[in-house]
Design a protein around this motif. Structure first.
Motif, short mmCIF file in Angstrom:
data_model
loop_
_atom_site.label_atom_id
_atom_site.label_comp_id
_atom_site.label_asym_id
_atom_site.label_seq_id
_atom_site.Cartn_x
_atom_site.Cartn_y
_atom_site.Cartn_z
N LEU A 102 0.84 -1.19 0.00
CA LEU A 102 0.00 0.00 0.00
C LEU A 102 0.88 1.24 0.00
N PRO A 103 0.54 2.25 -0.79
CA PRO A 103 1.26 3.52 -0.68
C PRO A 103 1.11 4.09 0.73
N ARG A 104 2.19 4.66 1.24
CA ARG A 104 2.17 5.17 2.61
C ARG A 104 1.08 6.21 2.82
N ALA A 105 0.76 6.95 1.79
CA ALA A 105 -0.26 8.00 1.91
C ALA A 105 -1.64 7.43 2.22
N LEU A 106 -1.84 6.13 1.95
CA LEU A 106 -3.15 5.51 2.16
C LEU A 106 -3.26 4.78 3.49
N TRP A 107 -2.18 4.65 4.23
CA TRP A 107 -2.20 3.86 5.45
C TRP A 107 -3.27 4.33 6.44
N GLY A 108 -3.37 5.63 6.63
CA GLY A 108 -4.34 6.16 7.58
C GLY A 108 -5.77 5.82 7.19
N GLN A 109 -6.10 5.97 5.91
CA GLN A 109 -7.46 5.66 5.45
C GLN A 109 -7.77 4.17 5.58
N VAL A 110 -6.79 3.33 5.25
CA VAL A 110 -7.02 1.89 5.35
C VAL A 110 -7.18 1.45 6.80
N LEU A 111 -6.39 2.04 7.70
CA LEU A 111 -6.54 1.73 9.13
C LEU A 111 -7.92 2.14 9.62
N TRP A 112 -8.40 3.28 9.18
CA TRP A 112 -9.73 3.77 9.59
C TRP A 112 -10.82 2.84 9.07
N LEU A 113 -10.73 2.45 7.80
CA LEU A 113 -11.71 1.53 7.24
C LEU A 113 -11.63 0.16 7.92
N GLY A 114 -10.42 -0.30 8.21
CA GLY A 114 -10.25 -1.60 8.86
C GLY A 114 -10.80 -1.64 10.27
N LEU A 115 -10.76 -0.50 10.96
CA LEU A 115 -11.28 -0.44 12.32
C LEU A 115 -12.75 -0.82 12.36
N PHE A 116 -13.54 -0.26 11.44
CA PHE A 116 -14.99 -0.50 11.46
C PHE A 116 -15.39 -1.75 10.69
N ASN A 117 -14.68 -2.02 9.59
CA ASN A 117 -15.07 -3.15 8.76
C ASN A 117 -14.54 -4.49 9.25
N ALA A 118 -13.50 -4.48 10.08
CA ALA A 118 -12.87 -5.75 10.47
C ALA A 118 -12.61 -5.84 11.97
N VAL A 119 -11.88 -4.88 12.54
CA VAL A 119 -11.45 -4.99 13.93
C VAL A 119 -12.64 -5.08 14.89
N LEU A 120 -13.52 -4.09 14.84
CA LEU A 120 -14.64 -4.06 15.79
C LEU A 120 -15.58 -5.23 15.55
N TRP A 121 -15.84 -5.54 14.29
CA TRP A 121 -16.75 -6.65 14.00
C TRP A 121 -16.23 -7.95 14.58
N HIS A 122 -14.99 -8.31 14.28
CA HIS A 122 -14.45 -9.59 14.74
C HIS A 122 -14.31 -9.64 16.26
N ALA A 123 -13.85 -8.56 16.85
CA ALA A 123 -13.65 -8.56 18.30
C ALA A 123 -14.98 -8.63 19.05
N LEU A 124 -15.98 -7.89 18.58
CA LEU A 124 -17.26 -7.82 19.30
C LEU A 124 -18.07 -9.10 19.13
N ILE A 125 -18.12 -9.64 17.91
CA ILE A 125 -18.98 -10.82 17.74
C ILE A 125 -18.42 -12.03 18.49
N ILE A 126 -17.10 -12.19 18.48
CA ILE A 126 -16.55 -13.37 19.13
C ILE A 126 -16.67 -13.25 20.65
N SER A 127 -16.79 -12.02 21.15
CA SER A 127 -17.06 -11.83 22.58
C SER A 127 -18.50 -12.18 22.92
N ALA A 128 -19.41 -11.93 21.97
CA ALA A 128 -20.84 -12.10 22.25
C ALA A 128 -21.34 -13.52 22.02
N VAL A 129 -20.75 -14.23 21.05
CA VAL A 129 -21.26 -15.56 20.67
C VAL A 129 -21.37 -16.52 21.86
N PRO A 130 -20.39 -16.58 22.80
CA PRO A 130 -20.55 -17.50 23.93
C PRO A 130 -21.75 -17.19 24.81
N MET A 131 -22.27 -15.96 24.76
CA MET A 131 -23.36 -15.55 25.65
C MET A 131 -24.74 -15.79 25.04
#
Length: 297
Positions: A63-92
């Motif tokens: 990835l071009p360095r200029a895009l790192w910030g945008q990709v991190l921001w998109l990844g936070l909502f599209n991947a990080v929060l989704w995976h972390a939150l659902i796997i915490s909730a599924v056992p309950m």
């Protein structure tokens, strides 16, 4: 709205099958096994498959360095929060009801679009949202009493749905000149790092070798739910209008409910069957092609 292409339709059908069946697979995987660790191992195995797909398609992995910030921001909502939150909730929660709560995402997507992005939905778009909302309420009907004692699981799944909805909106509006597969790889890499850190912080004293059932669930998640389905979802999310790309996968929780009943013995009620009709109506409301306007003779 134009009709889906044949390729989009095939991808959508396969995505629905893989993610729908994955909800009881997730439930089986975290029974007696640390949830963050389960997800971390699945991501660590699935990420190289995504990287291999990028290389096979002869796409750039960097990835071009200029895009790192945008990709991190998109990844936070599209991947990080989704995976972390659902796997915490599924056992309950039961697997089917966890799927239903997670797929309130189209409702959040429509509301966020109207509130934050000033989208104007056509009448049948709002009808689709209403049908999806009614289906969710019906599917939750018999769970309301038991969920009263498990508010944390409900809150985590709803937070995951809201994060996913916002992420889809941001992804659709982004103008990154990056192939979808490359973008998927880096967003999933961000999620992998985040979930590994969570497992290290909260579950290190619970680490052990997985049994046969957990191992099978990890392989399914790595190869199909992550290696294939994540790429398929981002392909649809970037190629379809926001409401279509969200409501188009509303059959996933329905499949999750019925596969959970088949594999895990979770009881079905008349509300489940009625919800199937409502979910189908919600999908048709946004995916059925609009008739072209004919000029006057």
């Amino acid at each position: 709205m134009p009709a889906l292409s044949r390729q989009q339709l095939v991808v959508l059908l396969l995505l629905t099958l893989v993610w729908g069946v994955n909800w009881p697979v997730l439930k089986l995987g975290v029974q007696g096994f640390p949830p963050f660790t389960f997800r971390a191992v699945s991501l660590l195995l699935g990420l190289p498959l995504l990287g291999l797909a990028v290389r096979t398609q002869k796409l750039p992995l960097g990835l071009p360095r200029a895009l790192w910030g945008q990709v991190l921001w998109l990844g936070l909502f599209n991947a990080v929060l989704w995976h972390a939150l659902i796997i915490s909730a599924v056992p309950m929660l039961s697997s089917g009801r966890a799927a239903i709560l997670g797929y309130t995402m189209p409702i959040f997507s429509a509301l966020l679009g109207a509130l934050l992005f000033h989208d104007r939905l056509p009448a049948r778009g709002w009808a689709g949202v209403a049908a999806a909302a009614a289906g969710v309420l019906l599917l939750l009907w018999n769970e309301m009493a038991s969920m009263g004692g498990r508010p944390l699981g409900v809150a985590l799944m709803l937070a995951a749905a809201a994060a996913w909805a916002l992420g889809t909106r941001l992804l659709r509006r982004s103008r990154l000149d990056v192939p979808t597969l490359t973008l998927t790889f880096w967003m999933m890499a961000e999620a992998t790092v985040a979930v590994c850190v969570l497992g290290l912080l909260f579950e290190r004293d619970q680490w052990r070798l997985p049994g046969a059932g957990v191992t099978w669930a990890i392989v399914y998640n790595a190869a199909l739910a992550i290696g294939f389905a994540q790429t398929a979802w981002f392909y649809l999310a970037r190629g379809l209008p926001p409401l279509a790309s969200t409501l188009s996968v509303m059959m996933i929780p329905v499949l999750g409910v019925f596969s959970g009943a088949l594999w895990l013995g979770e009881q079905l009620h008349w509300q489940d069957w009625t919800a199937v009709v409502l979910m189908t109506a919600a999908i048709a409301s946004v995916l059925w092609p609009t008739a072209p306007v004919r000029p006057p003779a």
